[in-house]
Design a protein around this motif. Structure first.
Motif, short mmCIF file in Angstrom:
data_model
loop_
_atom_site.label_atom_id
_atom_site.label_comp_id
_atom_site.label_asym_id
_atom_site.label_seq_id
_atom_site.Cartn_x
_atom_site.Cartn_y
_atom_site.Cartn_z
N THR A 77 0.78 -1.05 -0.19
CA THR A 77 0.01 -0.21 -0.08
C THR A 77 0.63 0.98 0.15
N ALA A 78 1.66 1.34 0.98
CA ALA A 78 2.78 2.48 1.07
C ALA A 78 3.32 2.69 -0.26
N PHE A 79 3.93 1.74 -0.87
CA PHE A 79 4.52 1.72 -2.20
C PHE A 79 3.66 2.42 -3.37
N ALA A 80 2.42 1.69 -3.37
CA ALA A 80 1.45 2.19 -4.11
C ALA A 80 1.20 3.51 -4.13
N TYR A 81 1.24 3.97 -2.91
CA TYR A 81 0.95 5.45 -2.70
C TYR A 81 2.21 6.44 -3.25
N GLN A 82 3.34 5.70 -3.01
CA GLN A 82 4.61 6.61 -3.22
C GLN A 82 4.97 6.42 -4.91
N ALA A 83 4.45 5.42 -5.39
CA ALA A 83 4.51 5.24 -6.94
C ALA A 83 3.68 6.36 -7.58
N THR A 84 2.30 6.65 -6.90
CA THR A 84 1.73 7.67 -7.48
C THR A 84 2.16 8.84 -7.41
N THR A 85 2.32 9.41 -5.94
CA THR A 85 2.59 10.50 -5.60
C THR A 85 4.26 10.93 -5.56
N HIS A 86 4.98 9.92 -6.08
CA HIS A 86 6.55 10.33 -6.03
C HIS A 86 6.98 10.73 -4.65
N THR A 87 6.51 10.45 -3.53
CA THR A 87 6.95 10.84 -2.24
C THR A 87 6.56 9.91 -1.22
N TRP A 88 7.65 9.37 -0.33
CA TRP A 88 7.43 8.75 0.70
C TRP A 88 6.71 9.51 1.89
N VAL A 89 6.66 10.66 1.83
CA VAL A 89 6.07 11.37 3.03
C VAL A 89 4.47 11.00 3.14
N GLY A 90 4.07 10.51 4.23
CA GLY A 90 2.62 9.98 4.24
C GLY A 90 2.48 8.71 3.67
N ALA A 91 3.14 8.09 3.30
CA ALA A 91 3.04 6.52 2.54
C ALA A 91 2.48 5.94 3.67
N PHE A 92 2.83 6.25 5.05
CA PHE A 92 2.24 5.10 6.03
C PHE A 92 1.31 5.98 6.87
N ASP A 93 0.86 6.96 6.52
CA ASP A 93 0.21 7.74 7.54
C ASP A 93 -1.21 7.39 7.25
N PHE A 94 -1.84 6.93 8.28
CA PHE A 94 -3.40 6.61 7.99
C PHE A 94 -4.13 7.44 7.36
N VAL A 95 -4.18 8.75 8.02
CA VAL A 95 -4.98 9.60 7.49
C VAL A 95 -4.92 10.20 5.93
N THR A 96 -3.59 10.35 5.48
CA THR A 96 -3.32 10.47 4.19
C THR A 96 -3.70 9.47 3.35
N LEU A 97 -3.33 8.32 3.80
CA LEU A 97 -3.77 6.82 2.92
C LEU A 97 -5.26 7.04 2.69
N ARG A 98 -5.89 7.31 3.77
CA ARG A 98 -7.54 7.08 3.78
C ARG A 98 -7.88 8.07 2.77
#
Lengths: 658, 198, 488, 552, 103
Positions: free
Chosen positions: D184-205
């Motif tokens: 999940t975190a990587f999927a987030y990073q892959a789209t947003t190109h940043t690791w910031v918030g990749a593990f943050d629940f609120v951001t991911l939600r």
């Protein structure tokens, strides 16, 4: 002060009595009864105050209806978003009628218990439970929200469980209590689903509002069809009022102390179902087909129970089955739409059946906890007060004018006939005869003829103390007079006057117009018929079980009894074995159900858990297998490496070709 | 007496045939002396190698190994790296083989099996190594080596020493360390413990 | 060869001198363990210092055959600490068995030198010689308890198979060299790029060379099916040396892989990636499955080290499949694995201070009662090996898995396989804990006195295991730089 | 009240850790009081949190966020919403109760016991408060180890099997969840190109609510999360570790297990699985509802025939927790509210039941129902309390159990009446097994086994009452005023529902579903065949039912 | 023939295979050691061959070959030492009897 604020007091008094007695009762020893009894006395006084005001119409009109009564909103119980349950109470004529029965009989039973339970070790516990029951029952009749009614529904179930299992050392008592609770749970299941259906349909759980919405023709389409809703509610009623097929728990409930049987299993709790259906009357009226179901089940229970009562030998069980049968009458009445008659019979039956039970308690007490009628006989001389009062009760239930039972039962039969439910009338008619018969069979076996028990006991038999006889006498009075008080004048009786506004909507829904009462017409004929059949029943019983009634000396004919039973063996055995319902249940739930449960457990152990363990074992054993390649010999290792090298080279050459 | 002579005769026979073939090549087929020499050496190398891995008497294996290395040295000279050839003779024949023979002496015992020299898996081993040989052979033949010339080029001692002391000086230094470590280890392991089993 | 060259390899020189020094002091004061150890540790400290100093400025020496960059520095420090830990843990085991310290320390330092050389080499020949310099003393160490039949048996298996694989490796090296025409790593990479650029299929010779090379390194890292030597050699060797063997040569070999496969043969990664995936899969699976049934803790940890090899290879495969995090994963895992595994072996060694104590599971029965601290430390190391947070082992696994997930495709399934393996592994690690805490002591032998060295070593290992798990940040930066140095 | 910048969440979380350290360093005789002291301290602070929490403010409160592993934007981030607050208070309460309850039973290695217990508390609280997926996972795993030790060291005869089964089972699920988290975190990073918030629940939600994740990822990740949580809950086919663990664990262990650890799974569903992967949640909701129904009915049926008190309660837990998953996945307001209430109530009631079983076990060292009988005569007060909790567990209205159950059923009814009808059938079964147990233990003549014990069979002691009193009080209070809890939750409930209703079911090829079901059936049939065929199992064929406790 | 690189490489390959056969098949530790030596020499031959036929590699080849010889010498030293050590323990040079540790 305004009277509606008294309503919570009605509840708090018994609750307080329960809590205090439960907490400190053990130390009060034989004085433990004071707090509960006084609490109920107070309740009775307050209740009467309310009742009188309501019934005489001095009470204000309830909001949005032309019924007089008191309403009191207490607090919000469940505030779950758009689902809100408020705890509130209402005293309208219907509730008032039940209040009369509940509080009066409750009070008398409390008093009676002082004497009856005096020798019991945990005296205090008994009174604590009684108060808990009173609290629950009052909550049941007072509540104005379906869910609160359900709460009370379960609480009376709980107190009934506790009281049936009061003598917990008797395994049979414990089992009977469990059975009562579980069978009730079946009914409750239907009830709770019905409540959900009501909420889904109407979005409220307030009884009057929801019924109003459900029965208003404007919004016809509901997610849950109305007939389903009605039948679900009726299921609840069946459970509590022990209607077929959920009747099995009531006879076993006689394991409890007799006052309990009188209060809970004759006069009050078992009427809850009748009350519920009456309360929801427009709901049923809106879907006439459901009413047929109610009537059918009611009248079937009536004759079924009556047939069983004919041959039972345990005095309390006879009364229990008669209770079933009478409740069947009430449901039949509700089913045919004779609402008032049902409530009427509820009240009269409450009194004379309470009387009969307390009387039987007195009998049992006097013959030292013996319940088998075959070991009794000729007790009339020894315990005259009990005898007299019970005779009144029996006449009342048999429907001999002018006693209470006559008016209520006759109204039921007449109504069902006139409303065109001939089959209901016919069966009811038979049941009337049976009722008269088995009641006087009971009287005969118990009070007439010769004592059949051990001599030693005969000498010790004595009348019960006044705390027990006084309630009997007090109960005998309404058993005689209540019918005349409420049932007259025919056609437009007092009771119907009180309850008319409650059932008006139902009647209009069914397009009923109260037709005039023809004493010298159809009604008169019916009256004569039913009185006749009752008399016939009494006569037969008199003939068979002997009596010195009216100075005529006729000995009982036990041999005839056996002969008759031999003539219809099947019916006799069926009646004796209660139509094998208990055996059927045992087969279904104990044997088959038990097997299913064990099969499920086996499945859990061997298949579900077994698979898990098998996976584990498989992994380990595969490891054990792989161990073998480690032979400990260098050349084997080297060969392995060489083969690896070859495979590697091969795969690389293949890959290179890509 | 005879049993001692037989192997010698055998060896002579082998060398004879091989030389004969070589001679035939030159004389009959008219190929260059080099080819003949290469053929001779290669053949002897392989035969000696096979003897090393097949003979029962391990001492003879050792001797066969010396022969094999000798032939290899010859090939090196033939191919144009005389210095490496010399090193081969000195290091292998001079040092290693002798060391091996000593070890053999040390570990020979009466109950050392004279007969059973092969693993139970000898057959599998034969198959595996044949496959390896085939794989290597095919791979070699299937490959064209970038900027490889058709004829050999002599490696002059000058070039070698230049390479050795310029671009490969570090390995040269490290190898000395390696040998030092090896010697220390060897000494430690080989020296008898006073307490240890004799 | 000039001054700068000397300056660049000064850590190497320091290491070699350390080895020499140990011999000399042993000759001067024969059998004085403390002095030998002191010298060794001092030397290692100096070496480490020099590594860090020289590491600050990337440099090439000896005509580009020897290079210092962040990767070199990181690995060198790792190797030095491995050696230091081993030396610290050894005496309590060796001395009671009458084994000298000096030769042991010397061999260890030589091996370390070899590993450092691998880490720094930019030349295939140097690489090979470094490898040999690393493994030769390894054979010696494996046989170090030379009067013990287990030790020598393990050693000879190790040695024979080792030299066999060296020959294979060298043969492959020769072919690659012949194909690329140079021994310089960058040169090789260039040549291969050129070859691959044409999208021509690889020539058979190159493919075969690659196969021989892969076999060689797979043997050195003990990847299935080239792992056979590991259990026997580990079980046989004296316990502290087993600890060393389980990390030193393994990580040295991974350094070799980084230099050879990643840096030199990087252009060929599409060809060796599938092989790596398969190897990783079978390696971790087989290692774990067989470890399940072991009753000897050293042997069990040997198999578990095979499994860990598999995990590290997952990182490698991830890199080959295009995940930038893959190499960091390899490096981080190596570091984490070093400390937790050395710690675990140190505990076993400490238990075996009393001679004759085997490393079978029963030895651990009731340890939590007999020696609570050792028991708790062992539990910590085992949990870390299992990958339970908050330990180094957990973060390492997570990191490798992240890389694998990032790479996607078949490598992502490798990640799933890896975690399932971790669950299997939990069983045998927890089994030891069961013995330590949930069984009654087999013998009521009194608790042993352990030297201050051992305690300090254990403390260091513990701290590192926990800190790397809780605050991996700094190390992440380091490995990040190291990986960048390898593939910019 | 306003706490200003006081880091209350971190305090609650790490007070027990401090306690653990203190217990570890202090001599053993201090272990008990110190542990209890710290547990109480944590409890007090959590109550402070409860009163200072503002139910009407949306989102998370008292959030703390510190950069932790910056490379991946992993943070030390804690935050509380109503659900977390309620569960944290439950945890702290049950913790000190359990510690108090284990004073007498635990006599060996008290120090280790208390340390593991406090660490367990840390992990549990952390799980309920963590808002960073990585942190959440770490706490999630931390919980395992102490429980492993508690069961394995202080447990019953078969403890080692039980504890290893427990750990491995849970580990399989949670490790796959780790993969899912990273994916999940990587999927987030892959789209947003940043690791910031990749593990943050609120951001991911928020990312998820904007359809950030691909269907494939959602399905994969959801299934992984589902497995982890379903094993913890435990849901139907994954429940078999529970009876073993419960039976073998020491009393306090069972209490923690039942009261808190089973909630981890349900909490995970509500907090993470549904909001992060709404579409997948929608997709699999029907399957999960079916599983819940099976768990509800099946658990109750199996409970009917359990010969062992603890096993019976364990299976009843399976049945009760089925309501939680059911309520969550019908995605109706009443359903979710009921599910959450059910979580809390089950914690209180089942915890108490295990304490009560422990009381008997303390005196008889036996849990076999058949050996009991007539306790009402010997231990009246105990029986009174026992009965109270029995009926509470049976969902008697007026006690807390009823409200949660009814709301869940109502929510289900709104979703589909038939489902509700099936589920509500359990009210009969539960009455069956509960009254069977109660009747067998309390009523009838005193059994010979108990007679033999003589004076050992003293009535419940004040300490034991003290452990039960708070639970009982809460049961009554929440029964009459469930509003106290419901008010805490409406934020959480709203979030869950909005997330879920945002989701649109991903359509999966029917042949996949059919194929899967087919394989499953084949597998089950094969297993049954195998078991029936295997000769050694002949003994364990269906035994002839004795008094099976079904209605008679 | 003597001018084709392939001939030398094939020769090396065959020698390598012979060595490996010896290593796989012989029971005596020292025989196995000798087999390894054969393999190393085969490698050397290949190296020299490359050096001879690829001009740019000439000198390199020789150097590498020398280094390999040195390494081989080192290996043999350690190896024989180990053989002697284990011989002292087990009184047999037959490797396939060294199987105390297995599984």
């Amino acid at each position: 002060m305004n009277l509606e604020s008294l309503i919570p007091v009605l509840l708090l008094l018994p609750m307080g009595g329960f809590l205090i007695t439960a907490a400190i009762g053990r130390r009060l020893h034989k004085q433990a009864h004071w707090i509960p009894v006084l609490a109920i006395l107070a309740v009775w006084v307050l209740a009467m105050l309310l009742v009188i005001n309501v019934l005489t119409g001095t009470a204000p009109l309830l909001a949005g209806s032309e019924t007089h009564g008191y309403a009191f909103a207490w607090f919000t119980w469940i505030p779950a978003g758009d689902f809100v349950v408020n705890v509130g109470f209402v005293v309208d004529p219907l509730t008032a009628c039940l209040l009369i029965v509940v509080t009066t009989i409750g009070l008398l039973v409390h008093v009676y218990s002082i004497g009856y339970m005096s020798h019991d070790a945990s005296y205090w516990r008994f009174f604590a439970y009684l108060n808990l029951f009173m609290f629950s029952m009052l909550l049941l009749v007072l509540a104005d929200s379906w869910l609160v009614v359900f709460v009370a529904w379960e609480l009376v179930g709980l107190s009934s469980y506790l009281l049936i299992g009061f003598w917990f050392r008797k395994r049979s008592a414990a089992l009977a209590a469990k059975k009562a609770f579980i069978v009730n749970r079946v009914g409750d299941l239907g009830f709770i689903l019905g409540i959900m259906a009501i909420f889904v349909n109407t979005g409220t759980l307030d009884i009057r509002d929801s019924i109003h919405i459900l029965t208003s023709p404007t919004l016809a389409a509901f997610p849950i069809p109305l007939w389903i809703t009605a039948l679900l509610i009726f299921t609840g009623a069946m459970g509590k009022s022990a209607q077929f097929p959920l009747h099995v728990w009531l006879p076993d409930a006689m394991e409890g102390p007799t006052p309990v049987s009188a209060l809970i299993h004759a006069a009050t709790m078992v009427n809850a179902g009748v009350y519920l259906v009456a309360r929801a009357n427009p709901l049923f009226a809106a879907v006439p087909s459901t009413m047929v179901v109610v009537a059918a089940i009611g009248i079937f229970t009536a004759i079924l129970a009556a047939s069983i009562a004919m041959t039972q030998t345990d005095i309390k069980r006879v009364l229990a089955y008669s209770t079933l049968s009478q409740l069947g009458y009430m449901f039949a009445a509700l089913g045919v739409g004779a609402w008032t008659a049902a409530i009427f019979h509820l009240m009269t039956h409450g009194f004379f059946k309470g009387l009969l039970f307390l009387g039987s308690g007195s009998v049992i007490h006097s013959v030292h906890e013996e319940q088998d009628m075959r070991k009794m006989g000729g007790l009339a001389k020894k315990i005259p007060i009990t005898y007299a009062t019970m005779l009144i009760g029996s006449l009342a239930i048999a429907g001999i004018p002018p006693l209470a039972g006559f008016f209520s039962k006759d109204e039921i039969l007449g109504e069902s006939f006139k409303l065109g439910f001939l089959w209901v009338w016919a069966i009811g008619f038979v049941v009337a005869g049976l009722t008269a018969f088995y009641m006087f069979r009971l009287m005969g076996l118990t009070f007439w003829g010769e004592f059949r028990g051990p001599k030693a006991i005969w000498d010790k038999i004595h009348e019960s103390p006044w705390v027990m006889t006084v309630p009997l006498i007090l109960l005998a009075i309404p058993s005689i007079g209540l019918g005349m008080a409420l049932g007259l004048p025919f056609g437009s009786s007092t009771l119907s006057g009180w309850l008319e506004p409650i059932f008006r909507q139902a009647d209009t829904l069914m397009g009923r117009a109260a037709e005039p009462f023809a004493l010298f017409g159809i009604d008169g004929a019916l009256i004569i018929l039913s009185v006749a059949v009752a008399a016939a029943g009494i006569a037969v019983a008199w003939r068979l079980f002997g009596t010195n009634l009216l100075g005529l000396r006729i000995k009982g004919r036990p041999e005839t009894v056996t002969a008759m039973s031999a003539r219809a063996p099947f019916l006799y055995r069926a009646s004796l074995n209660k139509w094998w319902f208990d055996d059927l249940n045992h087969l279904l739930f104990m044997v088959i159900g038990g097997r299913i449960a064990y099969a499920a457990w086996w499945f859990d152990r061997e298949v579900v858990d077994g698979t898990v363990n098998a996976i584990g074992r498989g992994t380990v054993s595969s490891g054990r297998g792989l161990r073998r390649i480690q032979t400990g010999r260098v050349q084997n290792y080297a060969l392995g490496i060489a083969i690896g090298l070859i495979v590697m080279a091969g795969s690389y050459l293949v890959l290179a070709g890509r | 007496m005879v049993r001692k002579v037989v192997p010698l005769l055998l060896a002579m026979a082998v060398i004879g045939t091989v030389t004969g073939f070589a001679g035939a090549m030159v004389v009959v087929l008219g190929q260059s002396w080099d080819d003949a020499l290469f053929f001779m050496l290669a053949a002897l190398t392989l035969i000696a190698g096979l003897l090393v891995v097949t003979m029962k008497d391990i001492i003879r294996c050792g001797l066969a190994m010396i022969v094999c290395f000798g032939c290899l040295a010859g090939i090196y000279v033939l191919i144009g790296s005389p210095l490496v050839g010399a090193a081969e003779v000195i290091v292998y024949i001079g040092a290693i083989s002798v060391l091996v023979l000593f070890a053999i002496m040390l570990t020979q015992t009466k109950d050392a099996p004279a007969t059973l020299v092969f693993q139970t898996q000898a057959g599998a081993a034969a198959i595996a190594s044949t496959i390896i040989a085939i794989v290597i052979g095919l791979a070699v033949l299937a490959t064209t080596w970038p900027n490889a010339t058709p004829q050999r080029t002599e490696v002059t001692t000058v070039a070698l020493s230049k390479a050795l002391f310029s671009e490969f000086v570090l390995p040269f230094e490290i190898v000395s360390v390696l040998l030092l470590a090896a010697v220390i280890g060897g000494v430690f392991l080989a020296k008898r413990e006073p307490g240890g089993p004799s | 060869m000039n001054v700068t060259d000397i300056v660049t390899i000064v850590p190497l020189i320091a290491a070699i001198l350390t080895a020499g020094a140990i011999i000399l002091v042993d000759i001067a004061w024969p059998g004085r363990a403390t002095i030998a150890i002191g010298t060794a540790l001092l030397g290692l400290a100096i070496t480490a210092a020099l590594v860090i100093i020289t590491g600050t400025t990337p440099a090439l020496a000896y005509g580009g055959s020897y290079g210092v960059d962040d990767l070199t520095t990181f690995l060198d420090i790792l190797f030095v600490s491995i050696a230091a830990f081993t030396i610290v843990f050894a005496p309590d085991y060796l001395t009671p068995r009458g084994l000298p310290i000096a030769e042991f320390a010397t061999g260890l330092v030589f091996a370390m030198t070899g590993a450092m050389l691998i880490a720094a080499s930019k030349d295939l020949l140097v690489l090979f010689i470094g490898l040999e310099l690393m493994v030769l003393p390894g054979y010696l160490l494996a046989a170090y308890h030379k009067t013990d039949s287990y030790s020598t048996e393990g050693a000879i298996k190790y040695f024979l198979l080792g030299s066999f694989s060296s020959a294979i490796f060298l043969f492959g090296l020769a072919f690659v060299w012949g194909m690329t025409g140079t021994t310089r790593i960058d040169g090789v990479a260039e040549a291969l790029k050129a070859i691959v650029a044409g999208h021509a299929p690889l020539s058979a010779g190159l493919a075969m060379g690659l196969a021989f090379l892969t076999t060689g390194v797979a043997f050195k890292i003990a990847a299935v099916p080239f792992h056979y030597w590991t259990p026997d050699a580990y079980q046989g060797s004296p316990t502290p040396i087993t600890g060393y063997l389980s990390v030193g040569p393994k990580i040295g070999a991974f350094a070799l892989i980084l230099r050879l496969f990643v840096e030199a043969l990087g252009p060929l990664s599409p060809w060796w990636l599938p092989v790596m995936i398969v190897l990783a899969a079978v390696t971790m699976t087989l290692g774990n499955l067989v470890a399940l049934t072991q009753d000897n803790v050293k042997r069990m940890l040997a198999y578990s080290s095979i499994a860990h090899t598999g995990y590290i290879m997952v990182g490698l495969a991830a890199w080959a499949a295009g995940s930038i995090e893959g190499l960091q994963g390899v490096l981080f895992y190596s570091a984490a694995y070093t400390f937790m595994n050395l710690g675990a072996f140190a505990v076993i060694a400490a238990l075996q201070k009393r001679t004759g104590v085997t490393s079978s599971l029963d030895t651990f029965a009731g340890l939590g009662r007999r020696e609570p601290i050792l028991g708790i430390l062992m539990t910590l190391f085992l949990l870390s090996l299992t990958g339970i947070p908050p330990t180094a082992g957990f973060f390492a696994k997570a990191y490798v898995i992240l890389a694998a997930v990032q790479a996607g495709g078949p490598v992502a399934w490798l990640a799933v396989l890896a975690v399932l393996n971790a669950a299997v592994a939990a069983f045998y690690y927890l089994r030891v804990i069961v013995y330590m805490f949930m069984r009654e002591p087999a013998s009521d032998a009194p608790a042993l006195k352990h030297g201050a060295l051992v305690w300090s070593g254990l403390a260091a290992a513990t701290v590192l295991t926990i800190v790397l798990g809780l605050f991996p940040g700094p190390l992440l930066d380091v490995v990040g730089h190291a990986a960048k140095a390898l593939v910019p | 009240m306003d706490l200003g910048t006081f880091p209350i969440l971190s305090t609650i979380t790490f007070l027990p850790l401090a306690g653990a350290v203190a217990v570890a360093v202090l001599p053993s005789r201090w272990a008990r009081p110190v542990a209890l002291g710290f547990a109480l301290a944590a409890w007090v602070v959590s109550l402070l949190l409860l009163v200072s929490y503002l139910p009407n403010n949306p989102g998370f409160q008292y959030t703390v966020a510190l950069d932790w592993i910056t490379v991946f934007g992993i943070q030390y981030k804690l935050g509380a919403d109503g659900l977390s607050v309620a569960l944290v208070v439950l945890t702290t309460t049950v913790s000190w109760i359990s510690i108090l309850a284990s004073f007498k039973p635990i006599q060996t290695r008290i120090k280790e016991y208390m340390v593991s217990f406090l660490i367990l508390e840390v992990g549990l609280i952390g799980v309920f408060l963590a808002l960073d997926l990585f942190l959440f996972y770490i706490f999630w795993e931390i919980v395992l180890v102490p429980m492993y030790l508690i069961i394995g060291i202080w447990g019953g005869a078969n403890r080692i099997y039980a504890t290893i089964k427990f750990v491995l089972y849970t580990l399989v699920g949670s490790l796959l969840m780790l993969v899912a988290i990273l994916a999940t975190a990587f999927a987030y990073q892959a789209t947003t190109h940043t690791w910031v918030g990749a593990f943050d629940f609120v951001t991911l939600r928020d990312f998820a609510s904007n359809g950030g994740f691909s269907s494939a990822l959602e399905i994969g990740a959801f299934l992984a999360f589902f497995l982890a949580f379903a094993i913890k809950v435990p849901m139907f086919p994954f429940h078999t570790w529970l009876p073993d663990a419960h039976t073998e664990a020491p009393t306090a262990g069972s209490v923690m297990l039942a009261a808190i650890m089973l909630k981890l799974g349900a909490y995970g569903f509500i907090r993470f699985a549904v909001p992060l992967f709404p579409d997948a949640a929608r997709t699999f909701a029907p399957a999960i509802i079916v599983l819940s129904l099976i768990a509800i009915i099946y658990g109750a049926i199996v409970a009917l025939v359990q010969p062992d008190l603890k096993r019976l309660v364990a299976y009843s837990s399976v049945s009760h927790m089925g309501f939680v998953t059911l309520g969550v996945f019908v995605f109706t307001q009443q359903g979710v509210q009921g599910a959450i209430l059910q979580m809390i109530n089950h914690g209180l009631i089942t915890g108490a039941l295990f304490l009560l079983v422990g009381v008997v076990y303390e005196r008889t060292h036996d849990r076999t129902i058949a050996k009991m009988g007539g306790l009402a005569a010997k231990m009246p007060v105990y029986v009174a309390i026992f009965g109270f909790f029995i009926f509470a567990s049976g969902g008697l209205p007026g006690l807390s159990g009823f409200v949660g159950e009814f709301l869940t059923l109502l929510g289900t009814f709104e979703f589909n009446p038939v489902t509700a009808a099936v589920a509500s059938f359990v009210t009969i079964l539960s009455a069956g097994y509960l009254l069977y147990m109660f009747g067998r233990v309390a009523f009838g003549e005193v059994s010979d086994f108990l007679k033999a014990l003589g004076d050992h069979l003293e009535d419940i002691t004040p300490i034991e009452i003290l452990t039960l009193a708070p639970l009982g009080a809460l049961v009554v209070v929440f029964g009459i005023q469930p509003g106290l809890l419901l008010d805490l939750f409406h934020g959480t409930v709203a979030d869950t529902l909005t997330a879920a209703n945002a989701g649109a079911a991903i359509d999966i090829a029917p042949q996949i579903v059919i194929g899967g079901l087919g394989l499953l059936t084949v597998g089950v049939v094969a297993r049954v065949m195998y078991v029936l065929m295997a000769p050694r199992r002949v003994a364990s064929q269906l035994p002839v039912p004795a008094d099976s406790g079904a209605a008679q | 023939m003597s001018d084709s690189l392939d001939a030398y490489l094939v020769l090396a390959g065959i020698l390598f295979a012979i060595g490996s056969f010896g290593f796989l098949a012989r029971r005596n530790a020292i025989s196995m050691l000798m087999s390894v030596e054969l393999m190393l020499n085969a490698t050397n031959l290949a190296i020299i061959a490359f050096g001879a036929f690829i001009p740019s590699l000439g000198a390199q080849g020789s150097v590498i070959a020398l280094m390999v010889m040195a390494v081989a010498a080192g290996e043999v030293t350690v190896g024989l030492a180990i053989v002697i050590a284990i011989y002292r323990n087990k009184r047999t040079p037959l490797v396939d009897e060294y199987d105390e540790m297995r599984r």
